[in-house]
Design a protein around this motif. Sequence first.
Motif, PDB file in Angstrom:
ATOM      1  N   ASP A  65      -2.672   4.310-117.587  1.00  0.00           N
ATOM      2  CA  ASP A  65      -4.067   4.737-117.725  1.00  0.00           C
ATOM      3  C   ASP A  65      -5.032   3.753-117.068  1.00  0.00           C
ATOM      4  O   ASP A  65      -6.205   4.063-116.886  1.00  0.00           O
ATOM      5  N   ALA A  66      -4.536   2.551-116.758  1.00  0.00           N
ATOM      6  CA  ALA A  66      -5.407   1.518-116.208  1.00  0.00           C
ATOM      7  C   ALA A  66      -5.925   1.923-114.832  1.00  0.00           C
ATOM      8  O   ALA A  66      -5.200   2.478-114.013  1.00  0.00           O
ATOM      9  N   LEU A  67      -7.203   1.654-114.603  1.00  0.00           N
ATOM     10  CA  LEU A  67      -7.840   1.928-113.321  1.00  0.00           C
ATOM     11  C   LEU A  67      -8.570   0.672-112.861  1.00  0.00           C
ATOM     12  O   LEU A  67      -9.014  -0.136-113.693  1.00  0.00           O
ATOM     13  N   PRO A  68      -8.743   0.505-111.555  1.00  0.00           N
ATOM     14  CA  PRO A  68      -9.569  -0.613-111.089  1.00  0.00           C
ATOM     15  C   PRO A  68     -11.018  -0.396-111.489  1.00  0.00           C
ATOM     16  O   PRO A  68     -11.428   0.725-111.826  1.00  0.00           O
ATOM     17  N   ALA A  69     -11.790  -1.458-111.472  1.00  0.00           N
ATOM     18  CA  ALA A  69     -13.205  -1.360-111.827  1.00  0.00           C
ATOM     19  C   ALA A  69     -13.882  -0.277-110.992  1.00  0.00           C
ATOM     20  O   ALA A  69     -13.662  -0.178-109.784  1.00  0.00           O
TER      21      ALA A  69
ATOM     22  N   VAL B 186     -13.085   2.196-124.673  1.00  0.00           N
ATOM     23  CA  VAL B 186     -11.651   2.403-124.851  1.00  0.00           C
ATOM     24  C   VAL B 186     -10.905   1.479-123.891  1.00  0.00           C
ATOM     25  O   VAL B 186     -11.208   1.449-122.685  1.00  0.00           O
ATOM     26  N   LEU B 187      -9.936   0.750-124.411  1.00  0.00           N
ATOM     27  CA  LEU B 187      -9.117  -0.127-123.583  1.00  0.00           C
ATOM     28  C   LEU B 187      -8.086   0.708-122.824  1.00  0.00           C
ATOM     29  O   LEU B 187      -7.402   1.551-123.409  1.00  0.00           O
ATOM     30  N   LEU B 188      -7.986   0.494-121.531  1.00  0.00           N
ATOM     31  CA  LEU B 188      -7.052   1.239-120.690  1.00  0.00           C
ATOM     32  C   LEU B 188      -5.813   0.391-120.454  1.00  0.00           C
ATOM     33  O   LEU B 188      -5.900  -0.746-119.997  1.00  0.00           O
ATOM     34  N   ARG B 189      -4.644   0.968-120.757  1.00  0.00           N
ATOM     35  CA  ARG B 189      -3.398   0.220-120.609  1.00  0.00           C
ATOM     36  C   ARG B 189      -2.409   0.998-119.753  1.00  0.00           C
ATOM     37  O   ARG B 189      -2.486   2.220-119.649  1.00  0.00           O
TER      38      ARG B 189
ATOM     39  N   ALA C  52     -17.993   4.056-116.937  1.00  0.00           N
ATOM     40  CA  ALA C  52     -17.553   3.093-115.930  1.00  0.00           C
ATOM     41  C   ALA C  52     -16.336   2.354-116.451  1.00  0.00           C
ATOM     42  O   ALA C  52     -16.148   2.210-117.671  1.00  0.00           O
ATOM     43  N   VAL C  53     -15.508   1.898-115.533  1.00  0.00           N
ATOM     44  CA  VAL C  53     -14.381   1.040-115.893  1.00  0.00           C
ATOM     45  C   VAL C  53     -14.800  -0.399-115.624  1.00  0.00           C
ATOM     46  O   VAL C  53     -15.129  -0.762-114.492  1.00  0.00           O
ATOM     47  N   GLU C  54     -14.817  -1.183-116.689  1.00  0.00           N
ATOM     48  CA  GLU C  54     -15.240  -2.583-116.611  1.00  0.00           C
ATOM     49  C   GLU C  54     -14.234  -3.452-117.340  1.00  0.00           C
ATOM     50  O   GLU C  54     -14.002  -3.262-118.545  1.00  0.00           O
ATOM     51  N   GLN C  55     -13.620  -4.357-116.612  1.00  0.00           N
ATOM     52  CA  GLN C  55     -12.669  -5.308-117.191  1.00  0.00           C
ATOM     53  C   GLN C  55     -11.598  -4.605-118.029  1.00  0.00           C
ATOM     54  O   GLN C  55     -11.287  -5.019-119.143  1.00  0.00           O
ATOM     55  N   GLY C  56     -11.063  -3.530-117.457  1.00  0.00           N
ATOM     56  CA  GLY C  56      -9.970  -2.829-118.116  1.00  0.00           C
ATOM     57  C   GLY C  56     -10.383  -1.899-119.233  1.00  0.00           C
ATOM     58  O   GLY C  56      -9.522  -1.355-119.936  1.00  0.00           O
ATOM     59  N   GLU C  57     -11.672  -1.693-119.430  1.00  0.00           N
ATOM     60  CA  GLU C  57     -12.156  -0.789-120.480  1.00  0.00           C
ATOM     61  C   GLU C  57     -12.959   0.355-119.864  1.00  0.00           C
ATOM     62  O   GLU C  57     -13.646   0.175-118.858  1.00  0.00           O
TER      63      GLU C  57
END
Length: 315
Positions: A280-284, A274-277, A301-306
């Motif tokens: 909702d965006a979190l750091p890696a 899921v793309l985080l915008r 995990a959060v990877e490259q904004g996803e």
Amino acid sequence: MTEPAAPDLLEPQGQSFAPRPKKRDVHGWVVLDKPVGMTSTHAVAVVKRAFAAKKAGHAGTLDPLASGLLPIALGEATKTVPFVMDGRKAYEFTVAWGSQTDTDDTEGKVIATSEARPEEAAIAALLPRFTGTISQVPPRFSAIKIAGERAYDLARDGEEVVLEARPVEIDALRIVSHSAETTTFEAECGKGTYVRAIARDLGLALGCLGHVAHLRRTRVGPFGIADATSVDALRESADSAAGALRPVMAALSLIPEIAISRDAAMRLKRGQSVLLRGRDALPASPAVYATCGGVLIAIGAVEQGEFVPHRVFNL
């Protein structure tokens, strides 16, 4: 360390009972205050029977001679076990001075003795050597595997057990009380640390020898004594057992949470990222959990904004 399973504490022996209830889906955590003498495997069986649960497992073995916190996961909570096992732990333990045993606790046979007894000041002066990242040789009687076999099984069979030293983290080691024959400590440490090895090595360093006479675990990851329930409370009534059940998410309180939309939740349920915008965006981050309407959806995990799901829940 293992012992034969004690009689089931939920069912008095020698009495007849109605057939056991049908197994059911139960999801959550029970933080059991395990009594001395009960194996971790038996403790899981006690909790599993109390809830008639289909699936259960514990988050880190606790020796039969030790008491204290044994977090037990039911159902979907078993997917969160690593987050509890990898958490910091706290113990209160008493070292008996003057003898070393082959198990480094009272269960083993004495292999060496000393007439010397340490002064409290000498112990306190030594403690900095046992804090931080230290090198520790695990006890011969431990659950570590050697060529696929548990070290304690090999040791009991009379085979020579040689374990390599490994780095462990001890955040704090404090004296609680001291007498001529014993000293009680509090320890806070990371995964893989053996309190029995701390007692053994303290005794050797002080020149008086020592072994663990009492051990109680007081914290495991996000769970503390305030979260614990006893075996007696579990057998008291169905309501008491139900009141001891903590949500699956209780194991994840030490990692970030992100609330997502229903559409995003459906994507995660299918194993899709899921793309985080925006907000909702979190750091890696290597570990994050996602919820929708307060319901746990996935760990990932959060990877490259996803948000990349690693484990998806069916709750």
